[in-house]
Design a protein around this motif. Structure first.
Motif, PDB file in Angstrom:
ATOM      1  N   SER A   1     -98.464 -79.696  16.839  1.00  0.00           N
ATOM      2  CA  SER A   1     -97.634 -80.865  16.558  1.00  0.00           C
ATOM      3  C   SER A   1     -98.437 -82.147  16.768  1.00  0.00           C
ATOM      4  O   SER A   1     -99.511 -82.140  17.365  1.00  0.00           O
ATOM      5  N   SER A   2     -97.879 -83.247  16.292  1.00  0.00           N
ATOM      6  CA  SER A   2     -98.557 -84.536  16.463  1.00  0.00           C
ATOM      7  C   SER A   2     -98.676 -84.899  17.938  1.00  0.00           C
ATOM      8  O   SER A   2     -99.661 -85.510  18.360  1.00  0.00           O
ATOM      9  N   ASP A   3     -97.658 -84.509  18.740  1.00  0.00           N
ATOM     10  CA  ASP A   3     -97.725 -84.783  20.180  1.00  0.00           C
ATOM     11  C   ASP A   3     -98.876 -84.019  20.831  1.00  0.00           C
ATOM     12  O   ASP A   3     -99.605 -84.550  21.675  1.00  0.00           O
TER      13      ASP A   3
ATOM     14  N   ALA B   1    -102.221 -85.535  19.824  1.00  0.00           N
ATOM     15  CA  ALA B   1    -102.465 -86.814  20.493  1.00  0.00           C
ATOM     16  C   ALA B   1    -103.162 -86.638  21.830  1.00  0.00           C
ATOM     17  O   ALA B   1    -103.883 -87.536  22.293  1.00  0.00           O
TER      18      ALA B   1
ATOM     19  N   GLN C   1     -98.154 -92.753  25.497  1.00  0.00           N
ATOM     20  CA  GLN C   1     -97.036 -91.932  25.047  1.00  0.00           C
ATOM     21  C   GLN C   1     -95.729 -92.712  24.887  1.00  0.00           C
ATOM     22  O   GLN C   1     -94.725 -92.139  24.456  1.00  0.00           O
TER      23      GLN C   1
ATOM     24  N   GLU D   1     -94.552 -94.854  22.822  1.00  0.00           N
ATOM     25  CA  GLU D   1     -93.921 -94.908  21.504  1.00  0.00           C
ATOM     26  C   GLU D   1     -93.136 -93.628  21.220  1.00  0.00           C
ATOM     27  O   GLU D   1     -92.081 -93.660  20.578  1.00  0.00           O
ATOM     28  N   LYS D   2     -93.633 -92.496  21.696  1.00  0.00           N
ATOM     29  CA  LYS D   2     -92.944 -91.216  21.483  1.00  0.00           C
ATOM     30  C   LYS D   2     -91.807 -91.033  22.481  1.00  0.00           C
ATOM     31  O   LYS D   2     -90.733 -90.552  22.142  1.00  0.00           O
ATOM     32  N   TRP D   3     -92.064 -91.389  23.753  1.00  0.00           N
ATOM     33  CA  TRP D   3     -91.031 -91.231  24.768  1.00  0.00           C
ATOM     34  C   TRP D   3     -89.905 -92.257  24.613  1.00  0.00           C
ATOM     35  O   TRP D   3     -88.768 -91.981  24.959  1.00  0.00           O
TER      36      TRP D   3
ATOM     37  N   THR E   1     -91.002 -93.559  31.194  1.00  0.00           N
ATOM     38  CA  THR E   1     -91.944 -94.634  30.862  1.00  0.00           C
ATOM     39  C   THR E   1     -91.872 -95.753  31.892  1.00  0.00           C
ATOM     40  O   THR E   1     -92.895 -96.192  32.437  1.00  0.00           O
TER      41      THR E   1
END
Length: 477
Positions: A55-57, A60, A228, A230-232, A239
């Motif tokens: 996955s993209s996560d 990353a 992270q 932007e994803k979280w 965050t």
């Protein structure tokens, strides 16, 4: 006759010897290879996700793992360099580059590749260690130019990594990128071991492992949510909690470092205006450099229907950064001829000019390349100026640690640029066929922030003291 004899006596001192040039070339190659690793994977992230079935996560983490380990390694290796020898720690960090890149080159799944990239994170300390090493082993009349060249490699590697990665993505398998790092490191390692002299150990005391753990925890708590967030989600409790924890841990770290006899970071020295202002200015310049990378390659790859993009390939996007990388390398000697404070002011203002042009010049590809090249020129001058400012304000016994801390500030600036830039490009979008793409206004806002960041760096440089009480002790004899 006496004047002629004097001229003959002085002249050899101002000329570079073949061995000095070879030593600088070898150390510069090592610094360049390490700098390349920080941008090399950006253009091939999609290919990595497909090939590794991740996955993209997950993908990353190939970048995040290097960033987080590097944030801990840079100050720790700097202090170890002061205590046990800068050359030794350059070799250790370069060994990490070879080992980690080899693990990645031989991997065909995500987990071992993340492990390899984490090992590569240890090598990030090579550049600040090399700056300290060059400043000591070269004669005083050449150390400024040598330091400027090595420091500029931070920007040069980032700028050259994108076109190199683009070429590999176009014509070869991405594993070639890791083999390039293995080959470059394997070439530099024995040459440094054989040709580079080992200066005497400058530091005294013992390694502060507790302080290292505290600073590492603080940096992880700061950089992980920036990577992270932007994803979280920026309002997610995790965050916010990590960001608050980073502030608390930094405060605890400062208190602890003030109370021990052999600290990882001498807070009393670091808080002097000359060092503190230089480090904060480095953060702003680091912000601008990384935004140049994310704001140029992706910009020219956007489809023409966006109204601003050019629909170019990954390769062309990377090649747009090439003139900036070359100009950084060519202009590093210019910085060495200027007073460090003046060089930082001039370089920062040139960066601001480059980004200001990017806001208004959007019609042609050459205008984009021109703006990126101007910003690259300023970055080369500004980056090359910082070690001189550090040297003028730091005792020689703490020079490697101080350069490491300065590199850490630049890394934090780049992380802020990645987080803020990603958030801006994700928030200000246009809809094209059901796909949300960044708008021109998003890029212009990012460029405006970068121009402002560079101006702030110039303003900070204006108030950096011209002379420090520790200058004479800091400069190598």
């Amino acid at each position: 006759m006496s004047q002629a004899v004097a001229e003959k006596t002085v002249k050899p001192k101002s000329a570079w010897s073949g061995r000095q040039l070879l030593v600088l070339l070898v150390i510069g190659t090592a610094a360049l290879m390490v700098s390349l690793t920080q941008s090399l994977l950006v253009p091939v992230m999609t290919e990595l996700g497909t090939d590794l079935n991740a996955s993209s996560d997950g993908i990353a983490w190939l970048l995040t793992s290097t960033l987080l380990v590097g944030a801990v390694a840079v100050p720790a290796f700097g202090r170890l360099g002061d205590l046990y020898g800068t050359k030794l720690m350059v070799l250790v960090s370069l060994g990490a580059l070879i080992t980690g890149s080899l693990v990645c080159a031989l991997s065909s799944s995500l987990a071992p590749m993340i492990v390899g990239r984490a090992i590569v994170g240890l090598s990030v300390a090579t550049v600040p260690l090399s700056i300290s090493l060059v400043g000591v082993i070269l004669p005083r009349e050449h150390s400024g130019a040598g330091i400027a060249l090595i420091s500029a490699m931070l920007g040069v590697g980032g700028a050259l990594g994108l076109p190199l990665s683009g070429v590999v993505a176009e014509y070869a398998d991405y594993h070639v990128l890791f083999w390039i790092c293995v080959a470059g490191g394997a070439l530099a390692f024995p040459l440094i071991a054989k040709l580079v002299p080992a200066p005497p150990r400058a530091g005294e005391g013992r390694m502060d492992f507790f302080g290292t753990a505290l600073l590492g925890a603080a940096m992880l708590s700061l950089l992980l949510p920036l990577a992270q967030g932007e994803k979280w989600g920026w309002t997610d409790p995790l965050t916010i909690g990590l960001l608050v924890a980073s502030v608390v841990l930094i405060a605890v770290f400062i208190v602890v470092e003030l109370r021990i006899a052999s600290p990882l970071v001498d807070v009393r020295t670091t808080r002097r205006p000359a060092l503190l202002l230089t480090n904060v200015a480095s953060l702003f310049v680091g912000f601008a450099l990384f935004a140049t990378l994310i704001g140029t390659a992706t910009y020219v790859q956007m489809p023409e229907v966006t109204g601003y993009g050019f629909g170019k390939s990954i390769l062309v996007g990377g090649l747009c950064m090439l003139p900036g990388g070359i100009i950084m390398l060519l202009l590093s000697p210019v910085s060495a001829r200027l007073a460090p404070r003046t060089a930082l002011i001039v370089g920062s203002l040139i960066i601001a000019l480059g980004f200001a042009s990017r806001i208004v010049l959007t019609d042609s590809l050459w205008e984009v390349i021109l703006g990126a090249t101007i910003a690259g020129a300023g970055t080369g001058i500004a980056y090359a100026a910082m070690p001189g400012l550090i040297a003028h304000a730091t005792p020689v016994s703490e020079l490697a640690a101080a350069n490491g801390l300065n590199a850490l500030f630049r890394s934090v600036g780049s992380s802020l640029a990645s987080a803020l830039g990603g958030a801006i490009l994700a928030a200000k979008t246009i809809d094209l066929g059901g796909h949300a793409l960044p708008s021109l206004g998003a890029y212009q806002l990012l460029f405006g922030l970068c121009a402002g960041s560079a101006v702030l760096a110039a303003l900070l440089a204006l108030v950096i003291p011209k002379h420090s009480a520790t200058a004479d002790a800091a400069l190598p004899e």
